[in-house]
Every structure is written in C-alpha cells, then in structure tokens.
Design a protein around this motif. Sequence first.
Motif, mmCIF file in Angstrom:
data_model
loop_
_atom_site.group_PDB
_atom_site.id
_atom_site.type_symbol
_atom_site.label_atom_id
_atom_site.label_comp_id
_atom_site.label_asym_id
_atom_site.label_seq_id
_atom_site.Cartn_x
_atom_site.Cartn_y
_atom_site.Cartn_z
ATOM 1 N N THR A 338 0.651 -0.976 -0.152
ATOM 2 C CA THR A 338 -0.123 0.004 -0.158
ATOM 3 C C THR A 338 0.499 1.409 -0.154
ATOM 4 O O THR A 338 1.646 1.419 0.784
ATOM 5 C CB THR A 338 -0.906 0.271 1.354
ATOM 6 N N LEU A 339 0.820 2.518 -0.660
ATOM 7 C CA LEU A 339 1.234 3.665 -0.730
ATOM 8 C C LEU A 339 -0.136 4.653 -0.470
ATOM 9 O O LEU A 339 -0.632 4.418 -0.522
ATOM 10 C CB LEU A 339 1.489 4.353 -2.090
ATOM 11 N N ARG A 340 0.861 5.549 0.658
ATOM 12 C CA ARG A 340 -0.223 6.627 0.844
ATOM 13 C C ARG A 340 0.058 7.854 1.163
ATOM 14 O O ARG A 340 2.035 8.393 0.776
ATOM 15 C CB ARG A 340 -0.511 6.441 2.219
ATOM 16 N N GLY A 341 -0.509 8.355 0.892
ATOM 17 C CA GLY A 341 -0.380 10.329 1.204
ATOM 18 C C GLY A 341 -1.109 11.525 1.442
ATOM 19 O O GLY A 341 -1.629 11.110 1.844
ATOM 20 N N GLY A 342 -0.448 12.490 2.225
ATOM 21 C CA GLY A 342 -2.014 13.255 2.330
ATOM 22 C C GLY A 342 -1.023 14.271 3.105
ATOM 23 O O GLY A 342 0.258 15.235 2.936
ATOM 24 N N ILE A 343 -1.392 15.891 3.159
ATOM 25 C CA ILE A 343 -1.678 17.255 3.375
ATOM 26 C C ILE A 343 -1.936 17.726 4.000
ATOM 27 O O ILE A 343 -3.162 16.910 4.335
ATOM 28 C CB ILE A 343 -1.593 18.349 1.730
#
Length: 433
Positions: A338-343
């Motif tokens: 799983t890849l994830r990201g955010g701001i």
Amino acid sequence: MKTIFVRGMMLAAAPGALLAASAAHAGAFYLQEQSVRATGRAFSGEVADQGSASLWWNPAAIGGMTGGEGSFGLSAILPKGKVTNLNTLIKRPTNTAPVAIGGEQVSEDPINKGYLPSGAVAYGITPKVALGLAITSPYSFTTNYNSTSWARYTADKTMLRTFDIQPSVAFAPNENISLGVALNAEHSKASLSNFLPNLSAALPDGHQTLKGDGWDFGWTAGAQFRTDRVTFGASYKSSVKHVLKGDVVTAGLLGPLAGQNGTISTKATFRTPWQATFGARFKATDKLTLNAQIVRFGWNKFDSIRLGSPINSALPENYKNTWSFAGGVDYAVNEKWTLRGGIQHDQTPTRDGNRDARVPDGDRWNFALGTSYDLMPGFTIDAAANYLPVKNASIDRTTAAYAGTAVQTPILVNGELRKASVLVFALGGRLRF
C-alpha cells in the motif's frame, strides 16, 4: 522579600515556562506522531480508521475487532531554524535608557532533534467488546540556547517529557456502530532555565532553573459509523490539568541581589488543550481510499501557568484555539503493498505580541508520503516521511526581570523565527495475532 523577588524573576521566565513549545511537529508543543501509518498520510484519516494504530485518536477504532493486534513505531524528528535578534533592548536600573542586548545575535537550530517511540495493543474479547492500551508521548521536546544568546534572559534550556498511558474499551452493538472510551494517565517532567541580568552590565549573569514532575489524568471518548464504502469518526480528548511539584533554584546574583540566591519549593499548574476530531474515509475504488480529518484544539486552556505557595503568581500565556485540516489517500498497489500520502495545514496557537524564544512557533504545512508492506502473514511494516515548512513568526513578547520591584529590569524583545522547517522519518510495524 525573597519570595517577592523570586516572583518577579519567574515573570521574566514566564512565557512558556513549563511547557515551552517548538517550531516542530504540530502546533505549539503537541507531538502528533503517534502512528507510522498516520504519519504517512499527514494524519488525515485516523479518527475514522480501525485497529490499534488509531487508538490515540479514537478508542472506538478497535470496536468489533476479532483476535488481537499490536502496533509500534519510532519517529525521528529533525527540526531546523534560526531565532534571530532584530532589536532587543534591556533597561537596567543603572541605565538612563534601554540599550541593545549583547551576545550571539542568531541562534541556529535551538530545538533539539528527537526520537519519539509509540505503541499500542488491542484484543477483541467478544464479538462486541474489545480492550486496548496505547502508550504515547504527546508533549515532549528539548530546546537549547547558548549562554551568550540574545535570548538568554527569556530562554536557556527547556526540557519537557510526557508519557501517556491510555487504557481503552470499545463496544460495537452492530456491524455499523462502534463506541469507545479511554482513560489518559499522564506523567509529566519538566525543566526550564534562563539567565538573570545583574544590575550592572559589567557583572556576569545570574541563573535560574525551575524543575518539577507529577501524574495527572484525563479521558477520551469516540464513535464510528461504518458502511462498506464510508466510515465516519468523531472523538473528544479532554484537557488534562497538570500539577508539577518541584523547586526554583537561583544562583549567581551579585551585590544587592545576592540575598535572592537559593532554593524555593513550589508547584506549577497548567492545562493541556482539549481536542475535538472529526474525519471520514471513503473507499472510492477497490484500490483507492480517500481520507479527511479536521481537529479543533482547545489551546485557550493553556491561558496561564499558576505558581503555588510561596510564590503565588499567575504567568499569562494567552494561547488561542486553532484548527488543523488534513486530506490524504491510501492506494493498494496489490494485496501486500500500500502507498499513501497526504497534506495537512496546522495553525499555531501562539499570538503576535505574546511569542517568545521559548515558543518559536508558526503556522505550518505538512507534506507526507508513506507505505506499508505485508512482510509475512500477520505482520506489516510501515514507513513514512514528512516535510513541514514553518511560516516566519515574530519573537516579540516583552518581559521583565524582578518585575514589580525597585530593580525591575525590562527586556524589550524584538526578534524573529526564520527559515524553520522539520523533517520526520518514521518506521514501525503492525502484528496481528
């Protein structure tokens, strides 16, 4: 008379006295890196996610679970920044007018690097009831200014360590609803110091240190509503009233001030902020999940630090309530990866005109990337990286040594936090049993 002088000296150290903040990982002195999974998506879906890794944000996160799960992590927090003097002045009783403060005019990276561990475990004891335990350090940091820094009369060395033990219980009456409550037992240990100006600039500075520690309690409550595609979550974490028992040690005062050297036992009382958190996770496709989270922080609870007998003084802080907004994604590349990201955008609770070198804090953004990989059945490794640029902010709170006495010595602070940023690298794992 000695008590009067010590009260005046403590007023010089007042801003952020026991809980000075950093320009680091979240607004003021709150550390939000309590889960590696959360760090990887900029803390955008925690109140609505499930499992032990979300216990700090919502005790309902473990409702309805079967079997057990443990999560652990270690975050390296690497702040940088300059606390720069613009035109700070000192007005000694022996001077006819304020004069420029001497010493080092730029303090490089006064906020120490830190390593923050976190962990949680949970187990479903029946299909409807689960128990959990999270151990975190939500308010911890160290700052160091050199003895020759222009900020030495308001900040020298500051250390705060908190350890939060959060036992939780969750109840899931059906597959769509989970309710949870938790106790927060917190131990805090703090030490702060600052230099004191003697009456003549030709004399070396005196010094003052305040130390204390204590156990105190709060609570957390939360709920989740779950469907196949959407989960909504909400939680409330109470303010904790801390009472630290300790000593004020004063040394190095000369001439007419020498009688104020010594040790006084006292206690300090302050409150950490409450938190109201709302969030949602939406499974847009079989692979893509969208996350959003809003937090309202009750920083107005940190309005002052109250020093007990024999000092009996309230040190104003005047923090304001703030918001944090975050959005992020989780993308399942395949069954294992799983890849994830955010701001995230996080506001500072410190106010212009009330900010000093102990609290070199500003609004900040948080840009996050993370990943998870199932190394083997029942064990997942998590990793994350954050970059947080911090907005420049004034250092501009006027203080006074020996306030209210005949030798009151104003410090007219005029500085600025510049080029501040933070890097965070986190590594951890989750174990199912």
